[in-house]
Design a protein around this motif. Structure first.
Motif, short mmCIF file in Angstrom:
data_model
loop_
_atom_site.label_atom_id
_atom_site.label_comp_id
_atom_site.label_asym_id
_atom_site.label_seq_id
_atom_site.Cartn_x
_atom_site.Cartn_y
_atom_site.Cartn_z
N ALA A 67 0.84 -1.19 0.00
CA ALA A 67 0.00 0.00 0.00
C ALA A 67 0.87 1.24 0.00
O ALA A 67 2.07 1.18 0.32
N SER A 68 0.28 2.35 -0.37
CA SER A 68 1.00 3.62 -0.32
C SER A 68 0.06 4.72 0.13
O SER A 68 -1.17 4.57 0.07
N SER A 69 0.64 5.82 0.60
CA SER A 69 -0.16 6.96 1.00
C SER A 69 0.67 8.23 0.88
O SER A 69 1.90 8.20 0.91
N GLN A 70 -0.04 9.34 0.75
CA GLN A 70 0.63 10.63 0.70
C GLN A 70 0.69 11.20 2.10
O GLN A 70 -0.22 10.97 2.90
N GLU A 71 1.75 11.92 2.40
CA GLU A 71 1.88 12.50 3.74
C GLU A 71 0.68 13.37 4.06
O GLU A 71 0.27 14.19 3.24
#
Lengths: 112, 115
Positions: free
Chosen positions: A92-96
């Motif tokens: 998974a990934s996410s933006q700060e």
């Protein structure tokens, strides 16, 4: 379209072998994560990385290793030290500042 | 440390009936709350999220969730279920932990839809 690509979708490994799962994202997200999913146990965090060249252990890091040499890529190596590696692995990934995750479609690893 | 409880492991509803999936959380401060959906053999997709403001949150696919601080709950609802809603649903809570957004997932509720 932007997203996360995990490969391969299915992976078979013999006992005693290391295997590497690929995770690539083109979302320009800073943070990336690896989770393991087992039936009835939900998702458990293996490793996470907030920036390039830095990563931290999650709740079940033993027997796993990662690298983050590029922002787009966060490969996971399942080593022979992982006693029960058969599972479904999710990247998974996410933006700060944005706690919502984007997930890949997963890799199912089976030890034979 | 935060935690999430989804008390129902498996739920069966008839197509067209209403749906409510329960989620209770434990966290000392105001939580960030999420619902995700997972189809078999696939990754998770974000349905909706609550950060602050209006306690009734609208999401994709006709889902909504209501944050109730007094009950530490964030239940997911849909007025009329479609067969394509059959999937597994995960509630999650996020919080800052040493500069990192730690997300804790529930164990999931598997939804079966019958004709």
């Amino acid at each position: 379209d932007g997203g996360i690509t995990q490969s391969p979708k299915y992976l078979f490994r013999k006992e005693g072998q290391n295997v590497t799962l690929s995770c690539e994202q083109n979302l320009n997200h800073d943070a990336m994560y690896w989770y393991r999913q087992d039936p009835g146990q939900g998702l458990r965090l293996i490793y996470y990385s907030q920036i390039v060249n830095d990563f931290q252990k999650g709740d079940i890091a033993e027997g796993y290793s990662v690298s983050r040499e590029k922002k787009e890529s966060f490969p996971l190596t399942v080593t022979s030290a992982q006693k029960n590696p058969t599972a479904f692995y999710l990247c998974a990934s996410s933006q700060e500042g944005n706690y919502g995750y984007t997930f890949g479609s997963g890799t199912r690893l089976t030890v034979v | 440390a935060q935690s999430v409880t989804q008390p129902d492991i498996h739920i069966t509803v008839s197509e067209g009936a209403s749906l409510e999936l329960r989620c209770n959380y434990s966290y000392g401060a105001t939580p960030y709350l999420f619902w995700y959906v997972q189809s078999p053999g696939q990754g998770l997709q974000l349905l909706l999220k609550y950060f602050s403001g209006d306690t009734l949150v609208q999401g994709i696919k006709g889902f909504e969730a209501e944050f109730k601080r007094s009950q530490s709950s964030f239940n997911l609802r849909k007025p009329s279920v479609h067969w394509s809603d059959a999937a597994e649903y995960f509630c999650a809570v996020a919080a800052n932990s040493g500069g990192y957004q730690k997300v804790t997932f529930g164990i999931g509720t598997k939804l079966q839809v019958i004709p």
